[in-house]
Design an enzyme around this catalytic site. Sequence first.
Site, short mmCIF file in Angstrom:
data_model
loop_
_atom_site.label_atom_id
_atom_site.label_comp_id
_atom_site.label_asym_id
_atom_site.label_seq_id
_atom_site.Cartn_x
_atom_site.Cartn_y
_atom_site.Cartn_z
N PRO A 24 0.79 -1.23 0.00
CA PRO A 24 0.00 0.00 0.00
C PRO A 24 0.82 1.28 0.00
CG PRO A 24 -0.16 -1.13 2.11
CD PRO A 24 0.52 -2.08 1.16
N ASN A 25 0.33 2.22 -0.78
CA ASN A 25 0.85 3.59 -0.89
C ASN A 25 2.15 3.71 -1.67
OD1 ASN A 25 -1.24 4.99 0.57
ND2 ASN A 25 -0.50 3.94 2.39
N ARG A 32 5.08 12.10 -3.02
CA ARG A 32 4.78 12.65 -1.68
C ARG A 32 5.93 12.26 -0.76
NH1 ARG A 32 -0.97 11.79 -2.03
NH2 ARG A 32 -1.48 12.91 -3.94
N TYR A 37 11.14 9.19 1.52
CA TYR A 37 11.22 8.12 0.52
C TYR A 37 11.96 8.51 -0.76
CZ TYR A 37 7.84 5.97 3.62
OH TYR A 37 7.22 5.44 4.72
N ASN A 88 8.18 -5.51 -0.81
CA ASN A 88 8.06 -4.34 0.05
C ASN A 88 6.58 -4.27 0.39
OD1 ASN A 88 7.91 -1.98 1.42
ND2 ASN A 88 9.04 -0.76 -0.08
N ALA A 91 3.10 -0.82 4.90
CA ALA A 91 2.61 -0.89 6.28
C ALA A 91 2.08 -2.28 6.64
CB ALA A 91 1.53 0.16 6.49
N HIS A 94 3.93 -4.63 9.08
CA HIS A 94 3.85 -4.53 10.53
C HIS A 94 2.54 -5.06 11.09
CE1 HIS A 94 7.16 -1.94 9.46
NE2 HIS A 94 6.36 -1.08 8.86
N ASP A 101 1.12 -15.67 6.56
CA ASP A 101 0.64 -17.02 6.27
C ASP A 101 0.81 -17.36 4.79
OD1 ASP A 101 -0.05 -17.35 8.92
OD2 ASP A 101 -2.20 -17.07 8.61
N GLU A 112 12.34 -9.76 2.29
CA GLU A 112 11.58 -8.55 2.68
C GLU A 112 12.48 -7.34 2.48
OE1 GLU A 112 10.27 -8.55 6.82
OE2 GLU A 112 10.29 -6.35 6.83
N HIS A 114 12.74 -2.81 2.38
CA HIS A 114 12.17 -1.48 2.64
C HIS A 114 13.11 -0.42 2.09
CE1 HIS A 114 9.12 -3.23 5.12
NE2 HIS A 114 10.06 -3.98 5.65
N LEU A 115 12.53 0.64 1.61
CA LEU A 115 13.31 1.80 1.16
C LEU A 115 14.00 2.46 2.34
CD1 LEU A 115 10.40 3.03 -1.02
CD2 LEU A 115 12.67 2.62 -1.98
N SER A 116 13.22 2.72 3.39
CA SER A 116 13.74 3.43 4.57
C SER A 116 14.31 2.43 5.57
CB SER A 116 12.62 4.25 5.21
OG SER A 116 11.59 3.41 5.69
N ARG A 121 13.16 4.50 12.65
CA ARG A 121 11.89 5.24 12.61
C ARG A 121 11.03 4.88 13.83
NH1 ARG A 121 9.37 4.92 6.80
NH2 ARG A 121 8.16 6.64 7.71
N ARG A 125 7.25 0.49 13.53
CA ARG A 125 7.85 -0.02 12.29
C ARG A 125 8.99 -1.02 12.55
NH1 ARG A 125 5.53 3.46 8.40
NH2 ARG A 125 5.22 5.53 9.24
O1 CA2 Z 1 10.48 2.06 3.87
C1 CA2 Z 1 9.66 1.36 3.27
O2 CA2 Z 1 9.87 0.89 2.15
C2 CA2 Z 1 8.29 1.10 3.92
O3 CA2 Z 1 7.89 -0.21 3.56
C3 CA2 Z 1 7.35 2.12 3.33
C4 CA2 Z 1 5.96 2.03 3.95
C5 CA2 Z 1 6.03 2.08 5.47
O4 CA2 Z 1 4.73 1.89 6.00
C6 CA2 Z 1 6.96 1.01 6.01
O5 CA2 Z 1 7.02 1.14 7.41
C7 CA2 Z 1 8.35 1.19 5.43
C8 CA2 Z 1 5.12 3.20 3.48
C9 CA2 Z 1 4.96 3.26 2.00
C10 CA2 Z 1 4.30 4.56 1.71
O6 CA2 Z 1 4.98 5.13 0.65
C11 CA2 Z 1 4.75 6.45 0.43
C12 CA2 Z 1 5.53 7.01 -0.54
C13 CA2 Z 1 5.39 8.33 -0.81
C14 CA2 Z 1 4.44 9.08 -0.15
C15 CA2 Z 1 3.64 8.50 0.81
C16 CA2 Z 1 3.80 7.16 1.09
#
Ligand code: CA2
Length: 169
Positions: A24-25, A32, A37, A88, A91, A94, A101, A112, A114-116, A121, A125
């Site tokens: 998601p997102n 954004r 990110y 990736n 959210a 978590h 499963d 697995e 993640h970008l960040s 954080r 997370r």
């Molecule tokens: O760091 C990552 O890749 C995350 O998976 C990104 C998720 C976050 O919930 C994880 O804890 C870490 C969030 C993805 C949302 O991506 C956005 C990108 C631009 C603007 C808003 C959200």
Amino acid sequence: MAPPDGAFRNAPFVMINVHILNGPNLNLLGRREPQIYGSTTLADVEKLVREKAEALGVAITFRQSNHEGHLVDWIQEAGAQGAGIVINAGAYTHTSIALRDAISGSGAPTVEIHLSNVHAREGFRHRSLIAPVSVGVICGFGPMSYLLGLEAVHRVMVERARVAKPSQH
Ligand code: CA2
């Protein structure tokens, strides 16, 4: 695509297939919250991943969904195809017992990513429900996390294939 050279010259050629799944997102990437990110879009990430896959001789499927059930379906699909997974899960990492499963039931070697750096954080997370059923976790390298994840799952799959079918020589 030509079979890879070197150590695999005499091995029967089986194409390694990896599904890169985004939760998601992540469709908002680059549009954004660039301070967290970065400014690279998901389409840019896909291009980088496709270049890396070409160099490795890996076939990839690259997908994103904001819906948990779609991700479950795609994990099951990867497992049924004998593919690896780089995920990736956003959210859902978590929160989602369903993704955990699906990964453990699929039998697909899963990395697995993640970008960040999720450990630098918020506390919520720091916990991943999918890490215990994944081969490993890569986080904090921005778009490079995807390339490292692809390389990692590729190496794991090559090694598993080698152990499963030892050379006759
Ligand atoms: O760091 C990552 O890749 C995350 O998976 C990104 C998720 C976050 O919930 C994880 O804890 C870490 C969030 C993805 C949302 O991506 C956005 C990108 C631009 C603007 C808003 C959200």
